[in-house]
Enzyme design. Sequence first.
Site, short mmCIF file in Angstrom:
data_model
loop_
_atom_site.label_atom_id
_atom_site.label_comp_id
_atom_site.label_asym_id
_atom_site.label_seq_id
_atom_site.Cartn_x
_atom_site.Cartn_y
_atom_site.Cartn_z
N HIS A 123 8.74 -4.74 -7.44
CA HIS A 123 7.29 -4.77 -7.25
C HIS A 123 6.84 -6.04 -6.52
CE1 HIS A 123 3.05 -4.44 -9.28
NE2 HIS A 123 3.02 -4.17 -8.00
N CYS A 132 10.08 5.82 7.08
CA CYS A 132 9.47 4.64 6.45
C CYS A 132 10.60 3.81 5.87
CB CYS A 132 8.47 5.03 5.38
SG CYS A 132 9.13 6.07 4.08
#
Length: 753
Positions: A361, A673
């Site tokens: 994260h 991506c």
Amino acid sequence: MLEVLRRVIQEVNGARNLDAALSTMVRRIRKAMQTDVCSFYLYDKELESLVLMETIGLRTQAVGRVVLPLGEGLVGLVAKRSEPLNLEDAQTHPQFRYFEATGEERYSSFLGVPIIHQRHMLGVLVVQQAEKRRYDDEDEAFLVTMAAQLAGVLAHALATGNLLRPALAGGQAMFKGVAASPGMAMGEAVVITPPSDLNSVPDLIPSDQDYEVARLKEAIGKTRSEIRAAAERLASRISAQELALFDVYQQMLGEAALADEVEKRIREGQWAPGALADVVRRHVQYLERVDDNYLRERAADIRDLGRRVLAHLQEDTPSTPETYPDNAILVGDEISVAMLGEVPREKLKGLVSVRGSSTSHVAIVARAMGIPTVLGMVDLPLPRLGGAPVVLDGHRGRLFVRPAPELTARYESLIAEEEALSELLEHEQDLPSATPDGHTMPLMVNTGLAVDATALLKSRIGGVGLYRTEVPFMITERFPGEKEQTKLYRDQLEGFAPLPVVMRTLDIGGDKDLPYFPIEEANPFLGWRGMRVTLDHPEVLMVQLRAMLKASIDLDNLYVLFPMITNVEEVDEALRLLDRAILELGEEGITVVRPQVGVMIEVPATIYQMDALAKRVDFFSVGSNDLTQYLLAVDRNNPRVSSLYDALHPALLGALLELATDAKRLNKPISLCGELAGDPAGALLLMAMGFSSLSMNAPSLPKVRAAIRRVPFSDAEQLLKEVMALDTPAQVHTHLEGRMDEWQLTHLMPPRD
């Protein structure tokens, strides 16, 4: 032998400096092998020679004076061949070379083994015996095993200076980790100390020693009360034997020796937490080395007591500073997004963490914010870094501590060049992403964070190629409800409307855990992650799909993406749940339009199921980061093998070309991506392959757009043809650098070594 191995490694790890480590090593090995001599020769890469660094059995005056070029003498031969040499009568070997200073003419037998770390020669371990002795297979296996175990310890000591220069004073040290967010920064290391971590307490000189002693005694008193209360609570629930442990703790705390030792360390110039950590570490290292099993078990008790006392010492000590320097490089054992948020954005120049990965994260947030970041820096001596000048290279995954003037000057120049380039490219960011010969290459952005500047991005992109829905799940203490998710998704869809927004369903597992839904597995990247989790928990997926559908009402720019697909049955099940969500909402009087649906191609198996998948979905999205690590069998977050992770590996390029060709044949859009999309040279190759769009982090957009606007599509096609004929990643990189040079686009590429 295993017990001997374990103890030698423990003692070497616990040594205060390199000399002590080497001395411990040779003495222990000589004793274990019952031989006359044990010596260590260090390989000097610059001199291409081996230097006698430590010995027990040869004359000590030879240390540092005996130097053997690579390949010369028996020791040089071991290093050159990178294999053991076992001789019963060494002096009859044609490579034998006599050094008068060593006195080794007395010794006949010789066994030498190389010490190698990640393919790099570090040195040679040698044992010798006066009488003729053929060291047996067990002896050789022991020494080879010892060399392999010591390789990591020595590599750490030599590369980082952690053993050689305990305070890292007066010398440049370089540490390597996993590049998590590109860019370069120079500044001052600000160490974030996690509470109650004895190994991460920084060294600080106390301004008031009496105050430090007083707070130590107060912390010990609180710990005694805490343990007494715990014993009373558990008295009726555990056995007398287990309860006796609390008495042991009280005795340890009651003994004046421990407190006196810590106080003495304070008087020597260390603050209370640092003094406590020093004393506890010393006791633990000693107890772990003793022969008595009972005493060895007490090491864990001492460590636990130390943590308990430290926790009370740190009650008033913030884990983060109250103020930050203007050029703060945040350094910690594990940096969370919450910690990152406590630093004023204008002062935060870079992030470094011992733990973490490029897909964690904090890495995702750092890339979105454009903050250079290096994670997984396992050898970092945190307590010695506070306030040190550092240079952080997020392109190569390096941290330089107390850099030399030449290195500082070089990075100042590189950073200035990057800033000048950003200003230069800014003026064309609202121009079309099209080649000089008219080929349009839509550029999309990866989002999912509050820091994404929607208003600024909207005019510069073709849409959102990846919205990471797991981020809101990560920053709460429970699964967010349908209303919460609907609002989040509505904000995203409205903010970018009428541009398409590709929302990926919850993708957890691997190295992306939720604090309230931990997944512990031996091999998480091959385990329970992505659709495997949400299909096993349809109640979670249904809430998410309903929220997405409700958020898209009257906007019609929602695209749903299913991650970590391995087989067609998973897609069928996911589509059934989507249709059920649409039906349920209809029954509630809410009419929604069925969105376009796609799957992520990131598991190699899906490369060979494109026809079957195309019957079921509207588009494909390649997750190049995961596809690369799965195809190459490389965990890119493991520093030992991360150098093998290469998005320009010929095998991966071949797979991507096959995917783009299949998608065109099947008349389905295909985007990519991943980090390769954000690399200007990589983007040119993907464009030539036929990808419909490229999605990347916002900071990568300017350089990729600049490359596309300056290279004709026909030239990109020719480049692809040339690259596909190459055999190795190194050849691909060299060729791309050469062509970017020809096109005068080198400034768009990451700086070279």
